[in-house]
Design a protein around this motif. Structure first.
Motif, mmCIF file in Angstrom:
data_model
loop_
_atom_site.group_PDB
_atom_site.id
_atom_site.type_symbol
_atom_site.label_atom_id
_atom_site.label_comp_id
_atom_site.label_asym_id
_atom_site.label_seq_id
_atom_site.Cartn_x
_atom_site.Cartn_y
_atom_site.Cartn_z
ATOM 1 N N GLY A 77 29.524 -1.344 27.627
ATOM 2 C CA GLY A 77 30.140 -1.810 28.241
ATOM 3 C C GLY A 77 30.085 -3.635 29.032
ATOM 4 N N TYR A 78 30.923 -4.519 29.799
ATOM 5 C CA TYR A 78 31.026 -5.869 29.645
ATOM 6 C C TYR A 78 29.873 -6.225 30.303
ATOM 7 N N GLN A 79 28.489 -7.404 29.916
ATOM 8 C CA GLN A 79 28.242 -8.012 30.485
ATOM 9 C C GLN A 79 27.504 -9.012 30.133
ATOM 10 N N HIS A 80 26.758 -9.661 31.115
ATOM 11 C CA HIS A 80 26.039 -10.970 30.160
ATOM 12 C C HIS A 80 24.851 -10.737 29.036
ATOM 13 N N LEU A 81 24.960 -11.172 28.312
ATOM 14 C CA LEU A 81 23.864 -10.993 27.429
ATOM 15 C C LEU A 81 22.643 -12.167 27.384
ATOM 16 N N ASN A 82 21.377 -12.108 27.280
ATOM 17 C CA ASN A 82 20.666 -13.482 26.998
ATOM 18 C C ASN A 82 19.997 -13.030 25.054
ATOM 19 N N GLY A 83 19.435 -13.958 24.822
ATOM 20 C CA GLY A 83 19.643 -14.131 23.508
ATOM 21 C C GLY A 83 18.386 -13.600 23.172
ATOM 22 N N GLU A 84 16.922 -12.001 23.212
ATOM 23 C CA GLU A 84 17.052 -11.361 22.984
ATOM 24 C C GLU A 84 18.053 -9.986 23.073
ATOM 25 N N GLU A 85 18.689 -10.270 23.866
ATOM 26 C CA GLU A 85 19.472 -8.595 24.167
ATOM 27 C C GLU A 85 20.889 -9.274 22.723
ATOM 28 N N VAL A 86 21.496 -10.602 22.666
ATOM 29 C CA VAL A 86 22.261 -10.645 21.264
ATOM 30 C C VAL A 86 21.592 -9.945 19.810
ATOM 31 N N LEU A 87 19.977 -10.998 19.851
ATOM 32 C CA LEU A 87 19.495 -10.089 18.819
ATOM 33 C C LEU A 87 19.307 -8.731 18.268
ATOM 34 N N GLY A 88 19.483 -7.292 19.535
ATOM 35 C CA GLY A 88 18.950 -6.360 19.596
ATOM 36 C C GLY A 88 20.862 -5.746 18.957
ATOM 37 N N LEU A 89 21.441 -6.343 19.431
ATOM 38 C CA LEU A 89 22.910 -6.086 19.250
ATOM 39 C C LEU A 89 23.467 -6.204 17.809
ATOM 40 N N LEU A 90 22.865 -7.615 17.328
ATOM 41 C CA LEU A 90 23.486 -8.649 15.702
ATOM 42 C C LEU A 90 22.882 -7.249 14.404
ATOM 43 N N ARG A 91 21.129 -6.571 15.220
ATOM 44 C CA ARG A 91 20.627 -5.834 13.987
ATOM 45 C C ARG A 91 20.620 -4.285 14.572
ATOM 46 N N TYR A 92 21.471 -3.888 15.142
ATOM 47 C CA TYR A 92 21.987 -2.327 15.529
ATOM 48 C C TYR A 92 22.447 -1.949 14.731
ATOM 49 N N ARG A 93 22.749 -0.713 13.903
ATOM 50 C CA ARG A 93 24.051 -0.130 13.024
ATOM 51 C C ARG A 93 24.000 1.539 12.727
ATOM 52 N N SER A 94 23.132 1.620 13.788
ATOM 53 C CA SER A 94 22.697 3.544 13.054
ATOM 54 C C SER A 94 23.624 3.909 14.034
ATOM 55 N N GLY A 95 24.126 3.622 15.021
ATOM 56 C CA GLY A 95 25.124 4.457 16.127
ATOM 57 C C GLY A 95 26.653 4.418 15.515
ATOM 58 N N TYR A 96 26.982 3.946 14.259
ATOM 59 C CA TYR A 96 28.114 3.642 13.886
ATOM 60 C C TYR A 96 28.964 4.559 13.439
ATOM 61 N N ILE A 97 29.901 4.878 12.950
ATOM 62 C CA ILE A 97 30.759 5.963 12.153
ATOM 63 C C ILE A 97 30.408 5.022 11.103
ATOM 64 N N MET A 98 30.494 3.501 11.234
ATOM 65 C CA MET A 98 30.831 3.659 9.859
ATOM 66 C C MET A 98 30.208 2.794 9.279
ATOM 67 N N GLY A 99 29.016 2.704 9.871
ATOM 68 C CA GLY A 99 26.962 1.996 9.323
ATOM 69 C C GLY A 99 27.528 0.671 9.397
ATOM 70 N N ASP A 100 26.882 -0.298 8.024
ATOM 71 C CA ASP A 100 26.734 -1.531 8.183
ATOM 72 C C ASP A 100 28.278 -1.996 8.555
#
Length: 218
Positions: free
Chosen positions: A136-159
């Protein structure tokens, strides 16, 4: 003062190409690789992402493009190796480069006061980096953005799914930074980039690109 022609190229005046690579915390692999065209005439930035697992023809133990920078010891040799591989893929030599440590990116995000972003799915991961984000739409700080950019396991197409999310987020980040409300933070962000970025651009070059290339970001 901001220069009107920050780099000398053999291309059309006002059009530049840049390589941006993100180095994750604690290692030298460039798991985020983007090649962009900056058009200061049309005020646009267009980027394409290169998947980190793209195979390359080298006699290395790990023959993937994200290992090029670290395999050559990082530094100037690592940058030359990465630029060489990018040229093999794209067919042209980039005009300039920027190597970004993801810890620096978190500092830039926090200096901006955070970024509003529509997280595409619940993100939960605890093997290595701990990531917990809700969809959902939300306000992210730096640490949360780092998690967003690293995450890939849940995407159907992976990386490939992660690359789309990274591209989409960086577009949102750039658009919000160039909005009127973030202008007071501009000098602070430029100072962070000038001290923590590995690049062949001068601080005034980066300022030029941000000011004149980002009215419409693709």
């Amino acid at each position: 003062s901001v220069p009107t022609s920050p780099l000398l190229t053999t291309r059309e005046d006002g059009v530049y190409t840049v390589l941006i690579a993100g180095v994750d915390v604690g290692g030298g692999n460039t798991d985020t690789i983007m090649v962009g065209k900056l058009d200061t005439n049309e005020h646009t930035m267009s980027f394409v992402s290169i998947p980190r697992d793209t195979l390359i023809n080298e006699e290395w133990g790990l023959r993937k493009i994200n290992a090029a920078y670290a395999n050559e010891g990082m530094g100037d040799d690592g940058i030359a190796a990465l630029k060489k591989q990018v040229k093999r893929l794209t067919g042209f030599e980039v005009d300039c480069y920027a190597i970004v440590d993801l810890t620096l990116l978190t500092q830039v995000i926090d200096a901006m006061g955070g970024v509003d972003y529509d997280v595409p799915m619940d993100m939960d991961y605890e093997i290595g980096p701990v990531i917990h984000l809700k969809k959902g739409y939300q306000h992210l700080n730096g640490e949360e953005v780092l998690g967003l950019l690293r995450y890939r396991s849940g995407y159907i197409m992976g990386d490939l799914g992660r690359l789309d999310a990274q591209h989409d987020f960086l577009k949102a980040m750039a658009e919000q930074f160039t909005e009127l409300g973030n202008i007071p933070n501009f000098p602070k962000v430029i100072k962070l980039l000038s001290t923590g970025l590995i690049t062949d651009m001068k601080p005034e070059n980066a300022a030029f690109f941000i000011r004149y290339s980002s009215s419409y970001i693709r």
